[in-house]
Design a protein around this motif. Structure first.
Motif, PDB file in Angstrom:
ATOM      1  N   ARG A  96      11.856  -8.394  -8.899  1.00 46.52           N
ATOM      2  CA  ARG A  96      12.294  -7.077  -8.173  1.00 46.52           C
ATOM      3  C   ARG A  96      11.182  -6.575  -7.420  1.00 46.52           C
ATOM      4  NH1 ARG A  96      14.731  -6.492 -13.784  1.00 46.52           N
ATOM      5  NH2 ARG A  96      12.677  -5.117 -14.311  1.00 46.52           N
ATOM      6  N   GLN A 145       8.541  -8.129  -6.004  1.00 44.49           N
ATOM      7  CA  GLN A 145       8.420  -8.956  -4.819  1.00 44.49           C
ATOM      8  C   GLN A 145       9.380  -8.629  -3.781  1.00 44.49           C
ATOM      9  OE1 GLN A 145       8.318 -12.866  -6.695  1.00 44.49           O
ATOM     10  NE2 GLN A 145       6.012 -12.785  -6.710  1.00 44.49           N
ATOM     11  N   THR A 146      10.683  -8.508  -4.261  1.00 44.45           N
ATOM     12  CA  THR A 146      11.945  -8.527  -3.170  1.00 44.45           C
ATOM     13  C   THR A 146      11.689  -6.978  -2.578  1.00 44.45           C
ATOM     14  OG1 THR A 146      13.545  -9.575  -4.919  1.00 44.45           O
ATOM     15  CG2 THR A 146      14.317  -8.037  -3.317  1.00 44.45           C
ATOM     16  N   THR A 163      11.157  -6.493   1.506  1.00 45.35           N
ATOM     17  CA  THR A 163      11.545  -5.680   2.058  1.00 45.35           C
ATOM     18  C   THR A 163      10.731  -4.560   2.845  1.00 45.35           C
ATOM     19  OG1 THR A 163      13.699  -5.850   0.547  1.00 45.35           O
ATOM     20  CG2 THR A 163      13.543  -4.046   2.072  1.00 45.35           C
ATOM     21  N   ALA A 176      10.967 -17.184   2.281  1.00 46.19           N
ATOM     22  CA  ALA A 176      11.776 -15.942   1.796  1.00 46.19           C
ATOM     23  C   ALA A 176      11.457 -14.778   2.666  1.00 46.19           C
ATOM     24  CB  ALA A 176      11.344 -15.706   0.401  1.00 46.19           C
ATOM     25  N   ALA A 202      14.373 -13.007   5.075  1.00 47.16           N
ATOM     26  CA  ALA A 202      14.489 -11.544   5.045  1.00 47.16           C
ATOM     27  C   ALA A 202      14.528 -10.917   6.205  1.00 47.16           C
ATOM     28  CB  ALA A 202      13.595 -10.956   4.255  1.00 47.16           C
TER      29      ALA A 202
END
Length: 411
Positions: A278, A280-281, A285, A320, A324
């Protein structure tokens, strides 16, 4: 070779014997195959590996049967007629005896308790296995069979072997018919099991010491059990105690509590992974939003972005972030050209995608070649990397790629 010349049939504990060479033949590998007037060396057969040892001072490295003769493979020539003293590697022989007899006992335990046949047996230096004819074997049933087997071992029952004629077979409780019709050898564990077998066995079950099943797995429609006996069982137990003590010391717990402690730590680790994912996301972002905001003019006016990211953990994180970045830019401009420039330790990683603004394969490969790297792909997408120095500024790499895109747009 007549069975009377195969001394192992009559005394599995015979460690030394005298004989003479009756045949010798050199092999292509330089070793020699010899036949003896008589032999106590057991040849590979019936799932049991061969003996090793010495003939005089010459190592015996293999023993097998060919054309009913026991062939001994030796390292050096032993001329025909030479008198020899054979010395069996006793520790190897004892190990094989313990496990072969252990298999008889374990198989008989499953037969008597659950009417289950044995459909496979394998013995090697690494593992000894027996295949029981059931696809499912409960922990409780396995424990019952293992316990019965060890009772038979600890009762130190006599183990005997004798040759019989076909007409005498009715005297024995054989579950499986003999595979031969003459020179039938029956191994008997007193008041427990009769088996047609040509292998070596102890004189008493107590010589097996202990039998322990250490692994269970499903193989086709059977259950394969890996087990250990004798010194293998001691070595296995010693190693398990060593590992257990190391774990209890590291985890500051008693060995009986290891399962619950490990379960709790695994649950904690899983939760930490979820939390890390979470975070890292969220970080990805934020980093992408920052780069998109910085490159907003290029995105809106020229339909491309060259985004730079320092201190990426690995190529997986780069990919990743690139995905994004693509998603974020697509929400502003459709079919925009997106180029990712990321630093992974001592390398610069470049990945890009274009729908016609530039030839991405040419852009990436040309740039990376100019800094000593390599890349590949196709006109619409490409990627690659190059080694960089510690004082390299990732922003400079991104700026040069941006200039190359403007140059391509002007042509």
């Amino acid at each position: 070779m007549d069975k009377s010349r195969r001394l192992y049939y009559f005394d599995s504990h015979l460690r030394s014997f005298s004989a003479h060479i009756v045949s010798e033949q050199q092999r292509a590998d330089g070793r020699f195959e010899v036949i003896l007037s008589q032999s106590a060396f057991y040849p590979t057969s019936g799932g049991q590996p061969h003996d090793t040892g010495m003939l005089n001072d010459i190592p015996v490295v293999d023993v097998f049967v060919r054309d009913d003769e026991v062939i001994h493979v030796v390292e050096h020539s032993i001329p025909v007629g030479t008198s020899v003293v054979g010395e069996i590697d006793w520790q190897r022989r004892l190990d094989h005896m313990q496990h072969h007899c252990g298999q008889h006992i374990l198989s008989a335990a499953f037969e008597q308790l659950f009417d289950l046949d044995t459909v496979g047996f394998h013995m090697s230096d690494d593992a000894v296995t027996v295949d029981i004819a059931t696809p499912v074997l409960s922990e409780g049933d396995l424990a019952r069979a293992e316990q019965l087997a060890n009772h038979i071992i600890m009762e130190n029952r006599p183990v005997s072997a004798r040759f019989v004629q076909t007409s005498e077979l009715s005297q024995f409780a054989l579950r499986y018919p003999p595979k031969v019709t003459e020179d039938i050898r029956i191994v008997t564990i007193a008041d427990f099991n009769d088996n047609a077998c040509g292998g070596t066995h102890p004189k008493f079950t107590g010589e097996i010491g202990l039998l322990k099943v250490v692994q269970q797995e499903k193989v086709r429609n059977a259950t394969r059990l890996t087990f250990v006996c004798g010194m293998r069982a001691l070595r296995d137990y010693t190693e398990r105690v060593r590992v257990t003590q190391a774990l209890t010391s590291q985890l500051s717990t008693d060995w009986l509590d290891l399962p619950s402690v490990v379960k709790a730590q695994l649950a904690e680790k899983a939760e930490l992974r979820r939390t890390t994912a979470r975070l890292q996301t969220a970080l990805a972002t934020y980093r992408v939003e920052t780069e998109v905001e910085a490159g907003m003019t290029d995105i809106l006016e020229h339909h491309f972005i060259v985004a730079r990211f320092v201190d990426c953990a690995d190529v997986a994180e780069c990919k990743a972030l690139f995905q994004a970045l693509q998603k974020a830019v697509s929400q502003l401009v459709e079919d925009a050209t997106v180029v990712f420039v990321g630093q992974v330790k001592d390398r610069v990683y470049v990945q890009g995608e274009s729908r016609g603004l530039v030839n991405m394969q040419q852009l990436v490969t040309t740039y990376l070649a100019s800094v000593g790297g390599k890349g590949g792909g196709k006109p619409t997408s490409a990627q690659g990397s190059a080694l960089i120095s510690p004082d390299d500024d990732i922003r400079a790499h991104a700026a040069r790629i941006r200039e190359m895109i403007f140059a391509a747009m002007r042509t």
